[in-house]
Design an enzyme around this catalytic site. Structure first.
Site, PDB file in Angstrom:
ATOM      1  N   HIS A 330       1.004  -1.279  -0.252  1.00 18.55           N
ATOM      2  CA  HIS A 330       0.020   0.051   0.073  1.00 18.55           C
ATOM      3  C   HIS A 330       0.988   1.335  -0.028  1.00 18.55           C
ATOM      4  O   HIS A 330       0.443   2.604  -0.518  1.00 18.55           O
ATOM      5  CB  HIS A 330      -0.897  -0.094   1.317  1.00 18.55           C
ATOM      6  N   HIS A 356      -9.623   9.176  -4.491  1.00 16.92           N
ATOM      7  CA  HIS A 356     -10.368   9.727  -3.375  1.00 16.92           C
ATOM      8  C   HIS A 356     -11.795  10.190  -3.764  1.00 16.92           C
ATOM      9  O   HIS A 356     -11.812  11.014  -4.632  1.00 16.92           O
ATOM     10  CB  HIS A 356      -9.383  10.546  -2.553  1.00 16.92           C
ATOM     11  N   TYR A 366     -20.750  11.659 -12.171  1.00 16.79           N
ATOM     12  CA  TYR A 366     -20.940  11.879 -13.699  1.00 16.79           C
ATOM     13  C   TYR A 366     -20.015  12.383 -14.541  1.00 16.79           C
ATOM     14  O   TYR A 366     -20.131  12.376 -15.664  1.00 16.79           O
ATOM     15  CB  TYR A 366     -22.141  12.891 -13.851  1.00 16.79           C
TER      16      TYR A 366
END
Length: 404
Positions: A330, A356, A366
């Protein structure tokens, strides 16, 4: 003469059923099959009825006589013993149907389509490994705060406080679901909310440029199985989460566009994510396609090719390379974020590539491909930057329009 336990035990089957009487309407019905049933004759509203306490020897002579007395008493009060018996059976059936385990699995089935596969598996393990042994078969209404407290303290005591907190949270969610379906009226997890303290967050460590260069140079020689090495190279250059990379499927990669389109159900934030691929990553994925392109998964498990590589594979490879306690898979994300920020890349591009959640969630829903051109340029720069530091060369210039 009342029956004795010895006589009941030694009664042998005959060609036809026969009775061995006890007293006050109780008798043993011996069947040709060898099975023996207690029967009770009683009268209700002037009509003769027959009640069956159960099979001998599962129901003992003493228990049969106790049931006989109860049947006679209820009948004398105008209460139908058979109706009471059926109510008890229905209550027992409902108790099994409303067990904690059955409702927990029902809750899991209902919600898991909205979760990532990793999180769904994590919750399933919590139910099966933690909750089921503790109170799985209990009726959900019978579980107390003390029961939940004992469970979370047990999990915490074995050195897993984060798991203990998750278990308590999942139990609370299960009870909210049970209450919404009228099968529970309290949440035993609520009173113990503060019983387990969240451990300090251990943020993934970032590598300095010189350490990243060292690690990148080691991958090809010390990274082990080539597919694992490619996974680390790609993870380093795409800023993906390890789970998003491990579960990648070839159908998501468009080599012509040099894009990896990850569907929302595999993203932590549940939104589709487009990853522009640098030239170096395209080359790595083309090589990988030669190994695994005949399968749906890009990074299959070595032992179980139908499943993605384990969530520990990359970290174990890093441990074998000597990075144990210093760096994890990570950490590639935080390293990229740190170095890109240090070289002046705009923060909105970096955050978008990290997938994020922005402040404007509606807009994000959208416009999941926004900044694609800029992010492509940023990731190409980052791949070129990694190549440069691996060779001890200077970092490429950051275009002025891309600076914060």
């Amino acid at each position: 003469m009342p029956i004795s336990d010895t006589k009941a035990r030694k009664a042998l089957p005959a060609a036809k059923p026969y009775r061995i009487p006890d007293a006050d309407g109780l008798y043993l019905d011996v069947r040709p099959s060898g099975k023996k049933y207690w029967r009770i004759r009683y009268f209700l509203h002037g009509k003769e009825n027959l009640y069956t306490p159960g099979q001998y020897p599962q129901v003992t002579l003493k228990e049969a006589r106790q049931q006989r007395d109860a049947v006679k008493h209820n009948a004398s009060q105008g209460i139908d013993p058979k109706a009471l018996q059926q109510e008890e059976r229905d209550r027992s059936r409902r108790s099994q149907e409303d067990s904690f385990e059955s409702i927990a699995l029902e809750w899991w089935e209902k919600h898991q389509p909205r979760w990532t596969s990793h999180y769904a598996q994590q919750v399933k393990k919590g139910i099966e490994r933690e909750m089921r042994p503790a109170f799985g078969s209990k009726n959900i209404r019978q579980i107390t705060p003390a029961d939940v407290l004992r469970l979370v303290q047990k999990v915490e005591a074995r050195g897993a406080p984060s798991v203990a907190m998750l278990v308590r949270q999942w139990i609370a969610q299960i009870y909210r679901y049970a209450a919404s379906t009228l099968r529970a009226d309290h949440d035993p997890a609520a009173p113990i909310e503060g019983a387990v303290q969240r451990p300090p967050v251990q943020h993934s460590k970032s590598l300095a440029a010189e350490d990243l260069a060292t690690l990148a140079n080691q991958i090809d020689t010390k990274g082990g199985w080539r597919i694992n090495a490619i996974a680390m190279h790609v993870l380093m250059r795409t800023m993906l989460r390890t789970g998003e990379l491990r579960q990648g499927r070839w159908e998501e990669v468009d080599f012509m566009r040099a894009e990896w389109r990850i569907p929302g159900e595999r993203m932590k934030m549940r939104r589709p994510h487009v990853v522009p691929l640098s030239k170096q990553v395209v080359e790595l994925l083309q090589e990988l396609h030669g190994y695994t392109g005949h399968m749906p998964l890009m990074f299959p498990s070595y032992r179980h090719p139908a499943k993605p590589m384990s969530n520990t594979t990359i970290n174990k490879a890093l441990e074998r390379m000597g990075w144990q306690g210093r760096f994890s898979g990570h950490g590639f994300r935080s390293t990229a974020s740190t170095l890109l920020n240090e070289h002046g890349w705009r923060g909105d591009l970096i955050e978008k590539q990290l997938a994020h959640m922005p402040g404007d969630k509606v807009r994000a829903a959208y416009n999941h491909a926004d900044y694609l051109k800029e992010r492509r340029e940023m990731l190409q720069w980052y791949s070129d930057y990694i190549e440069a530091i691996m060779q001890g060369a200077a970092a490429p210039l950051v275009p002025a329009r891309m600076r914060a």
